[in-house]
Write an enzyme that holds these catalytic residues in place. Structure first.
Site, mmCIF file in Angstrom:
data_model
loop_
_atom_site.group_PDB
_atom_site.id
_atom_site.type_symbol
_atom_site.label_atom_id
_atom_site.label_comp_id
_atom_site.label_asym_id
_atom_site.label_seq_id
_atom_site.Cartn_x
_atom_site.Cartn_y
_atom_site.Cartn_z
ATOM 1 N N ASP A 193 -8.686 27.237 17.833
ATOM 2 C CA ASP A 193 -8.602 26.741 19.215
ATOM 3 C C ASP A 193 -9.784 25.817 19.483
ATOM 4 O O ASP A 193 -10.911 26.291 19.699
ATOM 5 C CB ASP A 193 -8.678 27.917 20.214
ATOM 6 C CG ASP A 193 -7.318 28.476 20.555
ATOM 7 O OD1 ASP A 193 -6.312 27.839 20.217
ATOM 8 O OD2 ASP A 193 -7.280 29.567 21.168
ATOM 9 N N THR A 235 15.925 30.269 20.202
ATOM 10 C CA THR A 235 14.956 30.488 21.282
ATOM 11 C C THR A 235 15.442 29.845 22.579
ATOM 12 O O THR A 235 14.825 30.026 23.623
ATOM 13 C CB THR A 235 13.557 29.903 20.943
ATOM 14 O OG1 THR A 235 13.715 28.514 20.645
ATOM 15 C CG2 THR A 235 12.933 30.610 19.756
ATOM 16 N N GLY A 236 16.525 29.123 22.506
ATOM 17 C CA GLY A 236 17.050 28.464 23.708
ATOM 18 C C GLY A 236 18.044 29.366 24.424
ATOM 19 O O GLY A 236 18.344 30.468 23.975
ATOM 20 N N ARG A 253 -10.060 32.585 19.525
ATOM 21 C CA ARG A 253 -9.056 32.649 18.458
ATOM 22 C C ARG A 253 -9.341 31.550 17.448
ATOM 23 O O ARG A 253 -9.840 30.478 17.828
ATOM 24 C CB ARG A 253 -7.651 32.387 19.029
ATOM 25 C CG ARG A 253 -7.039 33.562 19.716
ATOM 26 C CD ARG A 253 -5.627 33.265 20.109
ATOM 27 N NE ARG A 253 -5.498 32.026 20.886
ATOM 28 C CZ ARG A 253 -4.457 31.730 21.640
ATOM 29 N NH1 ARG A 253 -3.440 32.553 21.706
ATOM 30 N NH2 ARG A 253 -4.395 30.597 22.315
ATOM 31 N N ASN A 312 21.143 26.212 18.134
ATOM 32 C CA ASN A 312 21.596 27.511 17.590
ATOM 33 C C ASN A 312 21.214 28.674 18.499
ATOM 34 O O ASN A 312 21.446 29.834 18.167
ATOM 35 C CB ASN A 312 21.054 27.740 16.173
ATOM 36 C CG ASN A 312 19.538 27.926 16.151
ATOM 37 O OD1 ASN A 312 18.883 27.815 17.179
ATOM 38 N ND2 ASN A 312 18.992 28.212 14.987
ATOM 39 N N LEU A 313 20.615 28.358 19.646
ATOM 40 C CA LEU A 313 20.241 29.349 20.664
ATOM 41 C C LEU A 313 19.274 30.405 20.119
ATOM 42 O O LEU A 313 19.207 31.514 20.635
ATOM 43 C CB LEU A 313 21.496 30.016 21.274
ATOM 44 C CG LEU A 313 22.498 29.042 21.910
ATOM 45 C CD1 LEU A 313 23.685 29.795 22.511
ATOM 46 C CD2 LEU A 313 21.838 28.200 23.010
ATOM 47 N N TYR A 356 2.198 25.098 11.786
ATOM 48 C CA TYR A 356 3.036 24.446 12.809
ATOM 49 C C TYR A 356 2.695 22.959 12.892
ATOM 50 O O TYR A 356 3.559 22.092 12.785
ATOM 51 C CB TYR A 356 2.824 25.127 14.173
ATOM 52 C CG TYR A 356 3.376 24.328 15.329
ATOM 53 C CD1 TYR A 356 4.743 24.160 15.493
ATOM 54 C CD2 TYR A 356 2.532 23.714 16.261
ATOM 55 C CE1 TYR A 356 5.269 23.420 16.541
ATOM 56 C CE2 TYR A 356 3.038 22.973 17.316
ATOM 57 C CZ TYR A 356 4.411 22.836 17.458
ATOM 58 O OH TYR A 356 4.915 22.087 18.496
ATOM 59 N N PHE A 413 1.309 17.026 24.610
ATOM 60 C CA PHE A 413 0.228 18.011 24.606
ATOM 61 C C PHE A 413 0.783 19.302 25.216
ATOM 62 O O PHE A 413 1.757 19.812 24.715
ATOM 63 C CB PHE A 413 -1.043 17.403 25.200
ATOM 64 C CG PHE A 413 -1.673 16.528 24.125
ATOM 65 C CD1 PHE A 413 -1.033 15.363 23.690
ATOM 66 C CD2 PHE A 413 -2.808 16.924 23.467
ATOM 67 C CE1 PHE A 413 -1.533 14.614 22.624
ATOM 68 C CE2 PHE A 413 -3.315 16.180 22.408
ATOM 69 C CZ PHE A 413 -2.689 15.029 21.988
HETATM 70 N N1 LIG Z 1 6.240 23.478 24.733
HETATM 71 C C1 LIG Z 1 5.181 22.738 24.446
HETATM 72 O O1 LIG Z 1 4.128 22.814 25.106
HETATM 73 C C2 LIG Z 1 5.213 21.748 23.303
HETATM 74 C C3 LIG Z 1 4.066 20.968 23.062
HETATM 75 C C4 LIG Z 1 4.100 20.040 22.017
HETATM 76 C C5 LIG Z 1 5.249 19.909 21.255
HETATM 77 N N2 LIG Z 1 6.359 20.682 21.504
HETATM 78 C C6 LIG Z 1 7.559 20.461 20.683
HETATM 79 O O2 LIG Z 1 8.644 20.197 21.557
HETATM 80 C C7 LIG Z 1 9.870 20.636 20.956
HETATM 81 C C8 LIG Z 1 10.604 21.557 21.929
HETATM 82 O O3 LIG Z 1 9.743 22.638 22.271
HETATM 83 P P1 LIG Z 1 10.158 23.728 23.357
HETATM 84 O O4 LIG Z 1 8.908 24.238 23.979
HETATM 85 O O5 LIG Z 1 11.222 23.183 24.222
HETATM 86 O O6 LIG Z 1 10.718 24.874 22.412
HETATM 87 P P2 LIG Z 1 11.998 25.799 22.594
HETATM 88 O O7 LIG Z 1 11.853 26.923 21.617
HETATM 89 O O8 LIG Z 1 12.180 26.150 24.028
HETATM 90 O O9 LIG Z 1 13.190 24.846 22.158
HETATM 91 C C9 LIG Z 1 13.581 24.640 20.832
HETATM 92 C C10 LIG Z 1 15.100 24.655 20.815
HETATM 93 O O10 LIG Z 1 15.547 24.372 19.485
HETATM 94 C C11 LIG Z 1 16.548 25.320 19.108
HETATM 95 N N3 LIG Z 1 16.482 25.456 17.651
HETATM 96 C C12 LIG Z 1 15.427 25.904 16.917
HETATM 97 N N4 LIG Z 1 15.734 25.886 15.610
HETATM 98 C C13 LIG Z 1 16.996 25.415 15.524
HETATM 99 C C14 LIG Z 1 17.884 25.183 14.438
HETATM 100 N N5 LIG Z 1 17.541 25.443 13.181
HETATM 101 N N6 LIG Z 1 19.133 24.706 14.687
HETATM 102 C C15 LIG Z 1 19.515 24.440 15.979
HETATM 103 N N7 LIG Z 1 18.727 24.642 17.035
HETATM 104 C C16 LIG Z 1 17.480 25.127 16.812
HETATM 105 C C17 LIG Z 1 16.185 26.597 19.863
HETATM 106 O O11 LIG Z 1 17.281 27.475 20.046
HETATM 107 C C18 LIG Z 1 15.683 26.024 21.192
HETATM 108 O O12 LIG Z 1 16.730 25.861 22.116
HETATM 109 C C19 LIG Z 1 9.478 21.318 19.642
HETATM 110 O O13 LIG Z 1 9.615 20.375 18.609
HETATM 111 C C20 LIG Z 1 8.008 21.662 19.864
HETATM 112 O O14 LIG Z 1 7.334 21.748 18.634
HETATM 113 C C21 LIG Z 1 6.361 21.596 22.515
#
Ligand SMILES: NC(=O)c1ccc[n+]([C@@H]2O[C@H](COP(=O)([O-])OP(=O)(O)OC[C@H]3O[C@@H](n4cnc5c(N)ncnc54)[C@H](O)[C@@H]3O)[C@@H](O)[C@H]2O)c1
Length: 392
Positions: free
Chosen positions: A272, A35-36, A269, A32-33, A129, A157
């Site tokens: 942590d 945060t992407g 914080r 849904n873009l 979360y 991680f």
């Molecule tokens: N980045 C990290 O360090 C990290 C660490 C552990 C776990 N994760 C997990 O990895 C996954 C991806 O994380 P990321 O860092 O790439 O986050 P991100 O925010 O970059 O990516 C999430 C994507 O999901 C899309 N999205 C969110 N809600 C949506 C919805 N309701 N419908 C359709 N699209 C939706 C957003 O637009 C985005 O493109 C998540 O599940 C996050 O919890 C990330």
């Protein structure tokens, strides 16, 4: 094989999309873009849809057949989850349930051999979360007991770094991750970098974290997909088995960027823990996964390349892709080698000298100054390199 990559326009998802293509798998992105960014998957098949819209999900599964689903869509900021827990349970838990429902309705589980839903979560949640991630894993397990669902949950991680081939990287409007914040400070986009807690029981008093390269994480999904029918369990940790303190990351980032990063020390914080390092033994022995890009130096090099060439993320205008000194993607040592003034081993020696000096707590000095002091460069050569470096 065709895989639906839910959340595929996000940081980790877009790297998984690349990995799919490298393995000859056709990725289709559902995002849904929120945060992407569509530019992270330019040229790929993108369905702009929301996990909370039954219609979006139904039409996606009705319009084409998928062999598997990678699920990366989530809200993922711990501080935001403390402020707004309902959002996290709604997007992460209800969103996943909607996805699973739509897959069931479409009969995607019909062929369990090809239907993974890789997911991730924290093991002992201390915030909404983490709790939402744990609930997702529990609901997948409960559904799998009653339906022919095969899934693997991958618990990452600290995802870090950027695709070594360039072009994509981490770009969040509300950035909360360590390495992007450090480099944004190095680039002058933030005034200071805040260290939360310098009195932990760790060697330098700052928290220790486990950084895993995002490309290694992406590859683990492909391995899980390939091997899922023979895996003895449903969840794997993806860590590097190595921890680095926040201070160590700052030190390395300074050496790499050649910039002294202004730091402010803040109080600890809530929530942590001092040290978070994952064992990757099971991922190694059962998934056959081995981190290949997760040395801190490579993580930082690829991240710096991305941030310095895209200081404003995907929205960076092309002309800002070559900033001045701090923003150059070509490092000082590389410029010196390219101009034929030093050899690669000279650069290595100077870097080693810089590292040793940093370990003594001395003020940070540019790599060029080390070369000068070590007699590797003359003053006029240093000036010549700096001129090229500044012009980039
Ligand atoms: N980045 C990290 O360090 C990290 C660490 C552990 C776990 N994760 C997990 O990895 C996954 C991806 O994380 P990321 O860092 O790439 O986050 P991100 O925010 O970059 O990516 C999430 C994507 O999901 C899309 N999205 C969110 N809600 C949506 C919805 N309701 N419908 C359709 N699209 C939706 C957003 O637009 C985005 O493109 C998540 O599940 C996050 O919890 C990330």
């Amino acid at each position: 094989m065709k895989v639906l990559v839910v959340g595929g326009a996000g940081y980790i998802g877009s790297h998984a999309v690349r990995e799919c293509r490298r393995c000859g798998i056709q990725p289709v992105i559902f995002d849904n873009l929120s945060t992407g960014n569509a530019l992270s998957v330019e040229g790929d098949d993108l369905i702009q849809g929301n996990l909370h819209s039954a219609r979006d999900l139904r039409s996606t599964f009705e319009s084409q057949a998928f062999d598997a689903v990678f699920h990366f869509a989530a809200s993922c900021s711990v501080p935001e989850s403390m402020e707004n827990p309902a959002l996290y349970y709604h997007n992460n838990v209800a969103g996943t349930l909607n996805l699973v429902d739509a897959m069931l309705a479409a009969g995607v589980y019909g062929d369990p051999e090809e239907t993974p839903i890789p997911e991730d979560h924290l093991k002992r949640p201390v915030n909404p979360y983490g709790e939402s991630k744990l609930l997702v894993e529990k609901l997948l397990s409960a559904i799998a007991e009653k339906h022919p669902l095969r899934y693997i949950a991958l618990r990452y991680f600290n995802a870090a770094g950027a695709d070594p081939e360039g072009g994509i990287g981490e770009d969040h409007e509300q950035e909360s991750h360590l390495i992007p914040l450090i480099f944004q400070t190095a680039l002058g986009l933030r005034g200071t970098f805040k260290i939360f807690g310098t009195d932990y029981e760790t060697p330098d008093g700052t928290c220790i974290r486990d950084f895993v390269h995002v490309t290694d994480i992406a590859r683990a999904h492909l391995l899980a997909l390939e091997k899922m029918d023979h895996l003895p369990r449903c969840a794997y940790n993806l860590g590097s088995s190595d921890g680095y303190s926040v201070q160590e990351v700052i030190n390395e980032a300074q050496i790499l960027s050649g910039v002294t990063i202004p730091v402010v020390e803040e109080a600890r914080r809530d929530g942590d823990p001092p040290v978070l390092v994952a064992s990757n033994e099971l991922a190694g022995s059962e998934l056959g996964w081995k981190p290949e890009h997760s040395e801190l130096t490579e993580i930082l090099q690829t991240a710096w390349k991305w941030h310095s060439s895209h200081p404003h993320g995907f929205g960076s205008p092309p002309e800002s892709h070559s900033l001045g000194k701090a923003g150059s993607t070509e490092l000082f040592g590389d410029v010196a080698v390219r101009l034929g003034l030093v050899s690669k081993s000279d650069v290595e020696r100077a870097l080693e000298d810089q590292r040793k000096e940093a370990a003594t707590g001395a003020d940070h000095k540019m790599i060029g100054m080390h070369m000068l002091e070590m007699g590797i460069l003359s003053t006029s050569q240093l000036i010549e390199i700096l001129k090229h470096y500044e012009q980039r």
